[in-house]
Design an enzyme around this catalytic site. Structure first.
Site, PDB file in Angstrom:
ATOM      1  N   LYS A 162      36.566  41.815  27.826  1.00 23.03           N
ATOM      2  CA  LYS A 162      37.399  41.039  28.743  1.00 23.03           C
ATOM      3  C   LYS A 162      38.831  41.580  28.730  1.00 23.03           C
ATOM      4  O   LYS A 162      39.429  41.769  27.664  1.00 23.03           O
ATOM      5  CB  LYS A 162      37.411  39.560  28.330  1.00 23.03           C
ATOM      6  N   ASP A 190      35.396  43.859  32.080  1.00 23.37           N
ATOM      7  CA  ASP A 190      35.462  42.720  32.998  1.00 23.37           C
ATOM      8  C   ASP A 190      36.891  42.221  33.099  1.00 23.37           C
ATOM      9  O   ASP A 190      37.441  41.663  32.153  1.00 23.37           O
ATOM     10  CB  ASP A 190      34.544  41.596  32.501  1.00 23.37           C
ATOM     11  N   GLU A 218      33.829  45.260  36.127  1.00 26.51           N
ATOM     12  CA  GLU A 218      33.429  44.024  36.801  1.00 26.51           C
ATOM     13  C   GLU A 218      34.619  43.292  37.402  1.00 26.51           C
ATOM     14  O   GLU A 218      35.633  43.079  36.740  1.00 26.51           O
ATOM     15  CB  GLU A 218      32.714  43.106  35.802  1.00 26.51           C
ATOM     16  N   ASP A 243      31.315  40.162  40.995  1.00 26.19           N
ATOM     17  CA  ASP A 243      30.865  38.922  40.361  1.00 26.19           C
ATOM     18  C   ASP A 243      31.312  37.734  41.202  1.00 26.19           C
ATOM     19  O   ASP A 243      30.562  37.210  42.017  1.00 26.19           O
ATOM     20  CB  ASP A 243      31.395  38.825  38.938  1.00 26.19           C
ATOM     21  N   LYS A 267      24.419  35.108  39.134  1.00 25.50           N
ATOM     22  CA  LYS A 267      24.514  33.981  38.206  1.00 25.50           C
ATOM     23  C   LYS A 267      23.969  32.749  38.911  1.00 25.50           C
ATOM     24  O   LYS A 267      24.336  32.465  40.058  1.00 25.50           O
ATOM     25  CB  LYS A 267      25.964  33.734  37.770  1.00 25.50           C
TER      26      LYS A 267
END
Length: 365
Positions: A162, A190, A218, A243, A267
């Site tokens: 992250k 991400d 991402e 995403d 997701k």
């Protein structure tokens, strides 16, 4: 098998360590749990987290949506009529994808139980074992490096790093982790919408020129900045994954047609459940676009449904980011899917196979 009642509860499970991204910091999985009861005594299980900064859903909105808009449409319905039941869920209201997902997961669970088969077999079959990455939360460099090395010791071979809070520091974070793991793990980056398009290109160019190899980047830009996403995709060598820009099948089509991303992240809480998630996977497969399957901060109730889908759609879902249960201090769920660090396996129990959920506080009807 007919639906007779829908009950709601709250599940709270502490995390092993705080989960930090460019958008939020969380220390507990705190989710709404759905039980769909039937006249045969079977129970379908579903779950939804409150992820307001991503889906716009809160605990209150999820509970209200299920109790007053979605649930009443399903009472008395035959479990076997799955497609119509999902249509009723999706048509009950706009948005509210987390509430819809929780109910759909329970419907699919019951549908597979009706046919006495694990859900993945009802969705097409597959090899019931997959391997997940694990998230390395954004933090100071030494902590992120230590967390990465700890993940390797636990057997993880893919790390999702992250970033997105400070572009210069982000570059140093990734360089340090890359040097520390020394080729022993795939690195996924991400940014959680934390960069502008130009910042993303700057950061990725710096990393690529420094010899840092990343499997993917991402969601570097804001969810609605499709032009910015395409700008990055066109200018970096690392594959770019959408995403937060990819909630619905229509959005997936748009991204693919514009060539705005190389990979789509599915997701269940974004798609509103399994029915649309299956559509996104099929759309991507038709266009030769690979997918990842991910989760929010969820327990192994709803993540189990994602596991079943990943197994059944392994031809297109080639990347797995289902580490929610691994981040939890304990697994409150007995039965169904076994989460053993990076390895996730499915038993042959019908449906999701859930036998019991501990730490569950049922809400008054």
């Amino acid at each position: 098998m007919k639906i007779t009642e829908i009950r709601l509860g709250m599940l709270r499970v502490p995390l092993k360590t705080p989960f930090k991204t460019a958008l939020r910091t969380v220390d507990t999985v705190h989710d709404v749990v759905v039980q769909i009861h039937t006249d045969s005594g079977h129970i379908g299980w579903g779950e939804a987290p409150a992820t307001a900064v991503i889906t716009g859903d809160t605990h209150g909105s999820i509970i209200e949506a299920i109790a007053t808009c979605i649930g009443p449409r399903l009472i008395g319905r035959e479990v076997a009529d799955l497609n119509r039941n999902c249509t009723l869920v999706q048509g009950a209201m706009i948005h509210n994808t987390s509430a819809k997902a929780a109910v759909e997961i329970a419907l699919y669970d019951l549908w597979a139980q009706l046919h006495n088969a694990p859900l993945y077999q009802m969705l097409g079959g597959g090899e019931p074992v997959i391997t997940s990455d694990i998230t390395i939360s954004v933090d100071h460099i030494d902590k992120m490096v230590a967390d990465s090395l700890s993940a390797l010791e636990r057997g993880f071979e893919s790390l999702k790093i992250k970033v997105g809070k400070d572009i210069g520091l982000d570059i140093e974070r990734v360089k340090a982790i890359h040097a520390a793991v020394d080729g022993r793990a795939l690195l996924r980056l991400d940014a959680n919408q934390g960069w502008t398009a130009k910042q993303a290109v700057f950061a990725m160019t710096a990393l690529e020129n420094a010899g840092v190899e990343l499997e993917l980047l991402e969601q570097p830009v804001k969810a609605d900045d499709i032009a910015g996403l395409k700008y990055v995709t066109d200018r970096v060598n690392t594959p770019v994954m959408a995403d937060e820009s990819a909630f619905s099948p229509l959005q997936a089509i748009d991204l693919i047609q514009q060539r705005a991303a190389d990979i789509i992240n599915i997701k269940l809480m974004k798609t509103g459940g399994l029915s649309n998630a299956i559509k996104v996977a099929d759309i991507a497969a038709l266009h030769g676009v690979p997918c990842m399957i991910g989760c929010m901060l969820e327990s192994s109730i709803s993540v189990a449904a994602a596991v079943h889908l990943a197994v059944a759609k392994s031809d297109v879902i080639s990347k797995i980011d289902l580490d929610g249960p691994s981040l939890c201090a304990f697994n409150p769920v007995t039965g169904g899917v076994n989460f053993n660090e990076s390895e996730i396996s499915i038993t042959d129990a019908p449906g999701l196979g859930i036998v019991r959920v501990d730490a569950l506080e049922m809400l008054a009807p």
